[in-house]
Design an enzyme around this catalytic site. Sequence first.
Site, mmCIF file in Angstrom:
data_model
loop_
_atom_site.group_PDB
_atom_site.id
_atom_site.type_symbol
_atom_site.label_atom_id
_atom_site.label_comp_id
_atom_site.label_asym_id
_atom_site.label_seq_id
_atom_site.Cartn_x
_atom_site.Cartn_y
_atom_site.Cartn_z
ATOM 1 N N GLY A 101 -10.077 -16.311 28.623
ATOM 2 C CA GLY A 101 -9.272 -16.040 27.622
ATOM 3 C C GLY A 101 -7.490 -16.422 28.003
ATOM 4 O O GLY A 101 -6.800 -15.884 27.625
ATOM 5 N N SER A 102 -7.639 -17.329 28.890
ATOM 6 C CA SER A 102 -6.355 -17.678 29.381
ATOM 7 C C SER A 102 -5.227 -18.166 27.942
ATOM 8 O O SER A 102 -4.271 -17.620 27.925
ATOM 9 C CB SER A 102 -6.094 -19.007 30.186
ATOM 10 N N ALA A 104 -5.398 -16.898 25.070
ATOM 11 C CA ALA A 104 -5.120 -15.715 24.180
ATOM 12 C C ALA A 104 -4.013 -14.868 25.019
ATOM 13 O O ALA A 104 -3.256 -14.136 24.538
ATOM 14 C CB ALA A 104 -6.349 -15.093 23.965
ATOM 15 N N ALA A 105 -4.405 -14.878 26.355
ATOM 16 C CA ALA A 105 -3.508 -13.992 27.253
ATOM 17 C C ALA A 105 -2.027 -14.565 27.227
ATOM 18 O O ALA A 105 -0.870 -13.773 27.365
ATOM 19 C CB ALA A 105 -3.949 -14.245 28.669
ATOM 20 N N ASP A 146 -11.341 -13.393 21.184
ATOM 21 C CA ASP A 146 -10.313 -13.419 22.499
ATOM 22 C C ASP A 146 -8.995 -12.894 22.152
ATOM 23 O O ASP A 146 -8.837 -11.886 23.187
ATOM 24 C CB ASP A 146 -10.119 -15.125 22.716
HETATM 25 O O1 PMV Z 1 -12.654 -19.023 24.578
HETATM 26 P P1 PMV Z 1 -13.876 -18.974 25.125
HETATM 27 O O2 PMV Z 1 -14.324 -20.130 26.002
HETATM 28 O O3 PMV Z 1 -14.155 -17.698 25.762
HETATM 29 O O4 PMV Z 1 -14.998 -19.150 24.059
HETATM 30 C C1 PMV Z 1 -14.693 -18.451 22.730
HETATM 31 C C2 PMV Z 1 -15.955 -18.179 22.410
HETATM 32 C C3 PMV Z 1 -16.737 -18.816 21.235
HETATM 33 O O5 PMV Z 1 -17.623 -17.857 20.521
HETATM 34 C C4 PMV Z 1 -17.643 -20.049 21.913
HETATM 35 C C5 PMV Z 1 -15.686 -19.191 20.147
HETATM 36 C C6 PMV Z 1 -14.944 -18.299 19.171
HETATM 37 O O6 PMV Z 1 -14.047 -18.293 18.775
HETATM 38 O O7 PMV Z 1 -15.579 -16.980 19.613
#
Ligand code: PMV
Length: 307
Positions: A101-102, A104-105, A146
Amino acid sequence: MVMATAPGKIILFGEHAVVYGRPAIAVPVFQVETQVSVEEWRGTQVRIDAADIGREYDMADVPPTDPIAAIIRLTCAALGIEPRGLSVRVRSTIPVARGLGSGAAVSVATARAIARYYGRDLSREQASALAFEVEKLHHGTPSGVDNTVVAFAEPIYYVRGKPFERFRTAAPFHLAIADTGIPSPTLITVGDVRRLWEADKTRYEIMFDQVGEIVREARNRIEGRSPADLGQLMNRNQELLREMGVSSPEIERLIEAARRAGANGAKLSGGGRGGNIIALVEEQARERVASALTQSGAASVIVTRVE
Ligand code: PMV
């Protein structure tokens, strides 16, 4: 100077299927975090210092899609402010592109720090919504899981486009989070799954339904008093992720090592093909699983308690 932070996250169950309307469960990870500080900067420029990722630049010199520039502009637009004369310093212990979640964080912490600098406070809903706009710039079709878990910093049961649900963790449990050391941008794995889904919608919809069932069952078990049984569900979710084409030899190696060392179950977490795996570990197996993961090549191992 003002400062704001946001934690990392992991997806416990339901990645990829969540993009197609099925539920997912995600939890914050407080052992890693992004810190953003904002202070006055001479002149009118907006100076961005993201030295952790080797970048220092002026906002005016990068395209509007630059994620830090984008969140600054979006936040200021929401507050009705023209950003000028600012220094924005981003520091993060969340590894990039590993499903923690880098992105988004960074967005959530930056939005909060900018708002605070101007004497305003963003609600968690607002911080999440702003971060979601940046996720869309970079992921194409993000589910929104995220930005939600990172902004609210609590375990969530999430269905795309709906308000998330809080749930009760009847008994705390521990997860070992191990990094394959391989960056894997979400955009790529999400795009690959989309192409595969387009080529065989029936097969992929069945797999997504099966994941949805696992997620619902996992929530029941977390709310009841049987978190140990979650391991089995993690293994089943992993089988489906493998079938979807998002596992990798490095992921399988770490999962195998964790299971052999006594983990109750393990799966990849996030986009896959690299990034992190998670393993359910009981108190007495924690050390053994963590050292087996390190010996099998994990770049780092974090043990986190979910409650
Ligand atoms: O950002 P990540 O690598 O945790 O992946 C997100 C999760 C997915 O389901 C693959 C994509 C999404 O938008 O939910």
